[in-house]
Design an enzyme around this catalytic site. Structure first.
Site, PDB file in Angstrom:
ATOM      1  N   CYS A  14       0.767  -1.240   0.000  1.00 16.17           N
ATOM      2  CA  CYS A  14       0.000   0.000   0.000  1.00 16.17           C
ATOM      3  C   CYS A  14       0.804   1.301   0.000  1.00 16.17           C
ATOM      4  CB  CYS A  14      -0.941   0.007   1.207  1.00 16.17           C
ATOM      5  SG  CYS A  14      -1.970  -1.464   1.346  1.00 16.17           S
ATOM      6  N   HIS A  17      -2.378   6.937   4.056  1.00 21.81           N
ATOM      7  CA  HIS A  17      -1.346   5.925   4.297  1.00 21.81           C
ATOM      8  C   HIS A  17       0.061   6.388   3.953  1.00 21.81           C
ATOM      9  CE1 HIS A  17      -0.980   1.267   4.758  1.00 21.81           C
ATOM     10  NE2 HIS A  17      -0.441   1.953   5.755  1.00 21.81           N
TER      11      HIS A  17
END
Length: 504
Positions: free
Chosen positions: A77, A133
């Protein structure tokens, strides 16, 4: 006669001046980039799925271009998002091949050009809705704790607003605490009587050693309080969609850039009740259906506001799909192959870990129903947008980004298109791609399990070499048969790593 040369020059330059004037008079296209989370190459109807229905996402393929050789340079990610935002390989940063956590600082370096800052500088109103993130705060700044990271009870900065976004609404990550929404720099719905407080909870030792954080603090936390601010997983996609549509409505009178980073279909897979039982492969398919619905809402908003014709919409995924963190050749659920014909899954350097669906729609510019086999990557979006707007990229920015605008416009013969690509796995395995050839420097996919489940010492070869034109599934290792090819690709990988850039 003395006036002939100036006159001739003026006549020659007139068409160019007229072309430039025509370009300036055209409105800048709005740009939307929709990034799915953990969506596999085989998870969409337009990429061959039959057990899930994705009519809205498929519409982008029918009305635009479908890329068949698109990649996230990373297979997890955070690196994927850094690649997209900066046009630079994430393994060049302190995060290396891994993800950032709640107590990690902002990964994007101070002053670095980003996709958002590029577009903001070109006159766009920029917004990020969804999964960030990439960390918040920075050591030495107000609110930073050397052990616990940023203070989620105060202003979270630097963050998205400090790297080019005018507006942010989303979550710091998915699948890790805290499960909260942040709007701009503040946690949404935080109760002053229930502040967010963490206690240390180090991750397994092999991961701590491997990721080598630039500080000694634990790399994971548990939430001790502040749970009143937690969002309901089943409502997350609905809230993000609502915010995305509102952003489009509010900024319809000006050029805008919307980065919609969904949490679908990352674990925990908890779609809203309205999508429960809608697919024949269970909750995995239901979660895809929820994602497709969201894309449909965005496209409908563009239609209703008469913005569709002047909006360039991209859709992709941050990495390959995943069924379980274990050694499997094909991730499959109820007969549905998550990554289609590709070997491997998320966290791995095999094609299933990083080859992703990639769609682009721009009516009147990108040919409807077209397909491109051009090699592209998420880090190429920055250079492509710069190319679109004719904005020069400084030498110290977007070091690994190549424009694929020629491919979008049906002119793939351009010489400056991407020729090679470096991929990395979560455990640090590298691969290098050039043409149809792919070299993996390692004996497996380098996935999450690799440190716990090593291959036997007596392996067939020191690495892996595949001809993807003949063997897309990476089943026949040609490493020992092609020493010259291995040497060439090994040298190319070393050069791209050592040079600090791949873009000329």
């Amino acid at each position: 006669m003395k006036h002939t040369l100036p006159l001739l020059t003026a006549l020659l330059l007139a068409p160019l001046a007229a072309l430039h004037a025509a370009d300036v008079s055209k409105p800048k296209p709005n740009i939307i980039f929709i990034l799915a989370d953990d969506l596999g190459y085989g998870d969409l109807g337009c990429y061959g799925a039959t057990k899930v229905k994705t009519p809205n996402i498929d519409r982008l393929a029918h009305e635009g271009m479908r890329f068949t050789d698109a990649h996230s340079p990373a297979s997890v990610c955070t690196p994927s998002r850094y690649n997209l935002m900066t046009g630079r390989y994430c393994w060049r940063t302190w995060a290396d091949h891994g993800t950032v956590w709640a107590n990690d600082p902002l990964l994007i370096e101070h002053g670095r050009l980003t996709l958002a800052s590029l577009l903001k500088g070109a006159g766009y109103f920029t917004g990020c809705v969804g999964k960030w993130h990439l960390g918040f705060g920075r050591p030495g700044t107000p609110g930073w704790d050397d052990m616990l990271g940023p203070d989620f009870n105060g202003e979270l900065k630097p963050g998205p607003l400090e790297v080019g976004f005018d507006y942010f609404y989303g979550m710091p990550g998915v699948g890790q605490i805290p499960n909260i929404f942040i709007e701009n720099r503040r946690v949404v719905g935080l109760d002053p009587n229930d502040p967010i407080r963490f206690i240390n909870d180090p991750r397994p030792e092999y991961q701590v050693n491997y990721l080598q954080r630039p500080r000694t603090a634990p790399t994971n936390l548990q939430m001790a309080s502040g749970k009143s601010a937690n969002y309901v997983f089943e409502d997350a996609a609905l809230r993000l969609t609502e915010k995305a549509v509102a952003f489009i409505e509010q900024h319809r009178e000006e050029p805008f850039f919307l980065y919609l980073a969904h949490r679908n279909i990352h674990n925990p897979k908890k779609p809203n009740a309205r999508f429960a039982g809608t697919s024949e492969i269970g909750v995995y398919g239901d979660f895809i259906h929820e994602l497709d619905w969201s894309v449909g809402e965005v496209l409908a908003a563009l239609e209703q506001l008469k913005l569709a014709e002047n909006t360039l919409v991209f859709f992709s995924s941050d990495n390959g799909g995943v069924k379980a963190y274990e050694r499997i050749n094909h991730a499959e659920i109820e007969g549905h192959r998550i990554n289609g014909p590709l070997r491997g899954q998320k966290t791995e350097v095999y094609e299933g870990g990083h080859r992703v669906p990639f769609l682009a729609r721009w009516p009147g510019h990108v040919k409807a129903g077209s397909e491109s086999r051009q090699l592209i990557a998420l880090n190429d979006v920055l250079a492509t947008c710069a190319d679109l707007l004719r904005v020069p990229i400084p030498r110290d920015a977007a070091e690994d980004s190549f424009s694929f605008m020629p491919a979008l416009l049906g002119k793939p013969e351009a010489k400056d298109l991407r020729q090679s690509l470096v991929n990395d796995s979560m455990m640090g395995w590298f691969s290098i791609r050039e043409g149809q050839w792919k070299l993996i420097v390692g004996q497996d996919g380098g996935g999450f399990y690799s440190k716990q489940d090593p291959l036997p010492p007596a392996a067939e070869s020191a690495g892996q070499l595949y001809n993807l034109d003949d063997d897309l599934g990476e089943t026949k290792n040609l490493y020992n048969e092609n020493p010259e090819r291995v040497a060439r690709l090994t040298a190319l990988l070393a050069k791209l790593r050592n040079d600090g850039r791949s873009r000329p």
